[in-house]
Design a protein around this motif. Structure first.
Motif, PDB file in Angstrom:
ATOM      1  N   ALA A   1       0.829  -1.208   0.000  1.00  0.00           N
ATOM      2  CA  ALA A   1       0.000   0.000   0.000  1.00  0.00           C
ATOM      3  C   ALA A   1       0.861   1.256   0.000  1.00  0.00           C
ATOM      4  CB  ALA A   1      -0.881   0.016   1.244  1.00  0.00           C
ATOM      5  N   ALA A   2       0.200   2.389  -0.232  1.00  0.00           N
ATOM      6  CA  ALA A   2       0.848   3.693  -0.054  1.00  0.00           C
ATOM      7  C   ALA A   2       0.335   4.257   1.265  1.00  0.00           C
ATOM      8  CB  ALA A   2       0.500   4.629  -1.198  1.00  0.00           C
ATOM      9  N   SER A   3       1.226   4.840   2.040  1.00  0.00           N
ATOM     10  CA  SER A   3       0.844   5.376   3.344  1.00  0.00           C
ATOM     11  C   SER A   3       1.444   6.752   3.551  1.00  0.00           C
ATOM     12  CB  SER A   3       1.347   4.456   4.464  1.00  0.00           C
ATOM     13  OG  SER A   3       0.757   3.192   4.368  1.00  0.00           O
ATOM     14  N   GLU A   4       0.674   7.585   4.241  1.00  0.00           N
ATOM     15  CA  GLU A   4       1.164   8.907   4.609  1.00  0.00           C
ATOM     16  C   GLU A   4       2.055   8.777   5.844  1.00  0.00           C
ATOM     17  OE1 GLU A   4       0.477  11.551   2.821  1.00  0.00           O
ATOM     18  OE2 GLU A   4      -1.043  10.616   1.572  1.00  0.00           O
ATOM     19  N   ILE A   5       3.074   9.605   5.902  1.00  0.00           N
ATOM     20  CA  ILE A   5       3.887   9.771   7.101  1.00  0.00           C
ATOM     21  C   ILE A   5       3.469  11.126   7.660  1.00  0.00           C
ATOM     22  CG2 ILE A   5       6.218   9.938   8.041  1.00  0.00           C
ATOM     23  CD1 ILE A   5       5.465   7.200   6.692  1.00  0.00           C
ATOM     24  N   TYR A   6       2.999  11.139   8.897  1.00  0.00           N
ATOM     25  CA  TYR A   6       2.472  12.354   9.494  1.00  0.00           C
ATOM     26  C   TYR A   6       3.519  13.055  10.349  1.00  0.00           C
ATOM     27  CZ  TYR A   6      -1.860  10.182   8.016  1.00  0.00           C
ATOM     28  OH  TYR A   6      -2.834   9.590   7.258  1.00  0.00           O
ATOM     29  N   ALA A   7       3.454  14.360  10.365  1.00  0.00           N
ATOM     30  CA  ALA A   7       4.390  15.164  11.147  1.00  0.00           C
ATOM     31  C   ALA A   7       4.072  15.026  12.637  1.00  0.00           C
ATOM     32  CB  ALA A   7       4.313  16.623  10.735  1.00  0.00           C
ATOM     33  N   PRO A   8       5.067  14.684  13.455  1.00  0.00           N
ATOM     34  CA  PRO A   8       4.830  14.601  14.893  1.00  0.00           C
ATOM     35  C   PRO A   8       4.799  15.961  15.584  1.00  0.00           C
ATOM     36  CG  PRO A   8       7.037  13.837  14.340  1.00  0.00           C
ATOM     37  CD  PRO A   8       6.365  14.185  13.060  1.00  0.00           C
ATOM     38  N   ALA A   9       5.166  17.022  14.850  1.00  0.00           N
ATOM     39  CA  ALA A   9       5.178  18.380  15.416  1.00  0.00           C
ATOM     40  C   ALA A   9       5.203  19.387  14.268  1.00  0.00           C
ATOM     41  CB  ALA A   9       6.400  18.572  16.310  1.00  0.00           C
ATOM     42  N   ASP A  10       4.889  20.643  14.587  1.00  0.00           N
ATOM     43  CA  ASP A  10       4.988  21.726  13.604  1.00  0.00           C
ATOM     44  C   ASP A  10       6.457  22.060  13.358  1.00  0.00           C
ATOM     45  OD1 ASP A  10       2.231  21.915  13.851  1.00  0.00           O
ATOM     46  OD2 ASP A  10       2.273  23.798  14.975  1.00  0.00           O
ATOM     47  N   GLY A  11       6.764  22.437  12.121  1.00  0.00           N
ATOM     48  CA  GLY A  11       8.121  22.884  11.856  1.00  0.00           C
ATOM     49  C   GLY A  11       8.402  23.062  10.386  1.00  0.00           C
ATOM     50  N   GLU A  12       9.659  23.397  10.108  1.00  0.00           N
ATOM     51  CA  GLU A  12      10.128  23.599   8.737  1.00  0.00           C
ATOM     52  C   GLU A  12      11.107  22.489   8.392  1.00  0.00           C
ATOM     53  OE1 GLU A  12      12.928  26.631   6.155  1.00  0.00           O
ATOM     54  OE2 GLU A  12      12.037  27.355   8.022  1.00  0.00           O
ATOM     55  N   VAL A  13      10.917  21.894   7.226  1.00  0.00           N
ATOM     56  CA  VAL A  13      11.816  20.851   6.761  1.00  0.00           C
ATOM     57  C   VAL A  13      13.174  21.480   6.442  1.00  0.00           C
ATOM     58  CG1 VAL A  13      12.215  19.089   4.993  1.00  0.00           C
ATOM     59  CG2 VAL A  13       9.883  19.519   5.838  1.00  0.00           C
ATOM     60  N   VAL A  14      14.215  21.017   7.133  1.00  0.00           N
ATOM     61  CA  VAL A  14      15.549  21.571   6.900  1.00  0.00           C
ATOM     62  C   VAL A  14      16.464  20.588   6.162  1.00  0.00           C
ATOM     63  CG1 VAL A  14      15.483  23.243   8.795  1.00  0.00           C
ATOM     64  CG2 VAL A  14      16.317  20.925   9.240  1.00  0.00           C
ATOM     65  N   GLU A  15      16.041  19.313   6.090  1.00  0.00           N
ATOM     66  CA  GLU A  15      16.839  18.319   5.374  1.00  0.00           C
ATOM     67  C   GLU A  15      15.955  17.102   5.115  1.00  0.00           C
ATOM     68  OE1 GLU A  15      20.873  15.605   6.062  1.00  0.00           O
ATOM     69  OE2 GLU A  15      20.448  17.241   7.441  1.00  0.00           O
ATOM     70  N   THR A  16      16.203  16.433   3.975  1.00  0.00           N
ATOM     71  CA  THR A  16      15.529  15.168   3.702  1.00  0.00           C
ATOM     72  C   THR A  16      16.588  14.108   3.448  1.00  0.00           C
ATOM     73  OG1 THR A  16      15.332  15.677   1.342  1.00  0.00           O
ATOM     74  CG2 THR A  16      13.444  16.243   2.749  1.00  0.00           C
ATOM     75  N   ASN A  17      16.205  12.872   3.638  1.00  0.00           N
ATOM     76  CA  ASN A  17      17.135  11.754   3.469  1.00  0.00           C
ATOM     77  C   ASN A  17      17.125  11.317   2.008  1.00  0.00           C
ATOM     78  OD1 ASN A  17      18.714   9.501   3.636  1.00  0.00           O
ATOM     79  ND2 ASN A  17      17.529   8.500   5.240  1.00  0.00           N
ATOM     80  N   GLU A  18      17.970  11.950   1.217  1.00  0.00           N
ATOM     81  CA  GLU A  18      18.015  11.674  -0.219  1.00  0.00           C
ATOM     82  C   GLU A  18      18.435  10.236  -0.520  1.00  0.00           C
ATOM     83  OE1 GLU A  18      16.829  13.627  -2.643  1.00  0.00           O
ATOM     84  OE2 GLU A  18      16.236  15.024  -1.073  1.00  0.00           O
ATOM     85  N   ALA A  19      19.087   9.566   0.423  1.00  0.00           N
ATOM     86  CA  ALA A  19      19.478   8.164   0.215  1.00  0.00           C
ATOM     87  C   ALA A  19      18.253   7.287  -0.025  1.00  0.00           C
ATOM     88  CB  ALA A  19      20.267   7.649   1.415  1.00  0.00           C
ATOM     89  N   LEU A  20      17.093   7.685   0.527  1.00  0.00           N
ATOM     90  CA  LEU A  20      15.878   6.889   0.358  1.00  0.00           C
ATOM     91  C   LEU A  20      15.355   6.905  -1.072  1.00  0.00           C
ATOM     92  CD1 LEU A  20      13.794   7.743   3.559  1.00  0.00           C
ATOM     93  CD2 LEU A  20      15.317   5.793   3.161  1.00  0.00           C
ATOM     94  N   VAL A  21      15.697   7.936  -1.843  1.00  0.00           N
ATOM     95  CA  VAL A  21      15.234   8.017  -3.225  1.00  0.00           C
ATOM     96  C   VAL A  21      15.801   6.843  -4.025  1.00  0.00           C
ATOM     97  CG1 VAL A  21      15.257   9.407  -5.336  1.00  0.00           C
ATOM     98  CG2 VAL A  21      14.946  10.512  -3.107  1.00  0.00           C
ATOM     99  N   GLY A  22      17.083   6.576  -3.860  1.00  0.00           N
ATOM    100  CA  GLY A  22      17.715   5.477  -4.587  1.00  0.00           C
ATOM    101  C   GLY A  22      17.651   4.144  -3.871  1.00  0.00           C
ATOM    102  N   GLU A  23      17.397   4.179  -2.573  1.00  0.00           N
ATOM    103  CA  GLU A  23      17.402   2.958  -1.779  1.00  0.00           C
ATOM    104  C   GLU A  23      16.275   2.989  -0.733  1.00  0.00           C
ATOM    105  OE1 GLU A  23      20.724   0.290   0.605  1.00  0.00           O
ATOM    106  OE2 GLU A  23      21.335   2.206  -0.229  1.00  0.00           O
ATOM    107  N   PRO A  24      15.005   2.937  -1.197  1.00  0.00           N
ATOM    108  CA  PRO A  24      13.882   3.022  -0.261  1.00  0.00           C
ATOM    109  C   PRO A  24      13.843   1.871   0.746  1.00  0.00           C
ATOM    110  CG  PRO A  24      13.101   2.446  -2.458  1.00  0.00           C
ATOM    111  CD  PRO A  24      14.550   2.799  -2.583  1.00  0.00           C
ATOM    112  N   GLY A  25      14.499   0.769   0.438  1.00  0.00           N
ATOM    113  CA  GLY A  25      14.539  -0.380   1.340  1.00  0.00           C
ATOM    114  C   GLY A  25      15.229  -0.090   2.659  1.00  0.00           C
TER     115      GLY A  25
END
Length: 125
Positions: free
Chosen positions: A61-85
């Motif tokens: 399935a596809a699932s949403e990941i919900y924010a545990p708190a308010d804030g501004e995204v300052v970095e994302t884990n780009e490694a997941l794009v090529g290696e979602p596992g």
């Protein structure tokens, strides 16, 4: 020293100063099955507690990941794009989704600690 808190939607947030690293728990990745795609938010995006922070797609399935708190995204884990596992193999480590500069760290007070989360998950079975 960092603090880890958990949501009832099976996200975790590891807080260090005013930045929280967000991912999903081992329980969540087990429920999803093999993760095949992750859609990460843009750096600079403002997200709201309980709002959509990312999307993870698995063979089930596809699932949403919900924010545990308010804030501004300052970095994302780009490694997941090529290696979602990584979400499956190391959900509490290399499988993190994003880093959030917290707007209101007191929101984390409403989340569970590790013992509370374990008890919560045990109650699900």
């Amino acid at each position: 020293m960092s603090t880890i808190k958990y949501t009832k939607d099976h996200e975790w947030i590891r807080v260090d100063g005013d930045v929280g690293t967000v991912g999903i728990t081992d329980y969540a990745q087990e429920q999803l099955g093999d993760v095949v795609f992750v859609d990460l938010p843009d750096v600079g995006k403002t997200i709201t507690k309980g709002g959509d922070a990312a999307v993870v797609e698995s063979v089930k399935a596809a699932s949403e990941i919900y924010a545990p708190a308010d804030g501004e995204v300052v970095e994302t884990n780009e490694a997941l794009v090529g290696e979602p596992g990584l979400v499956n193999s190391d959900p509490a480590g290399k499988g993190w989704f994003l880093k959030l500069k917290l707007s209101d760290p007191s929101q984390l007070d409403a989340l569970m600690d590790e013992d509370g989360y374990k008890e919560f998950v045990e109650g699900l079975s």
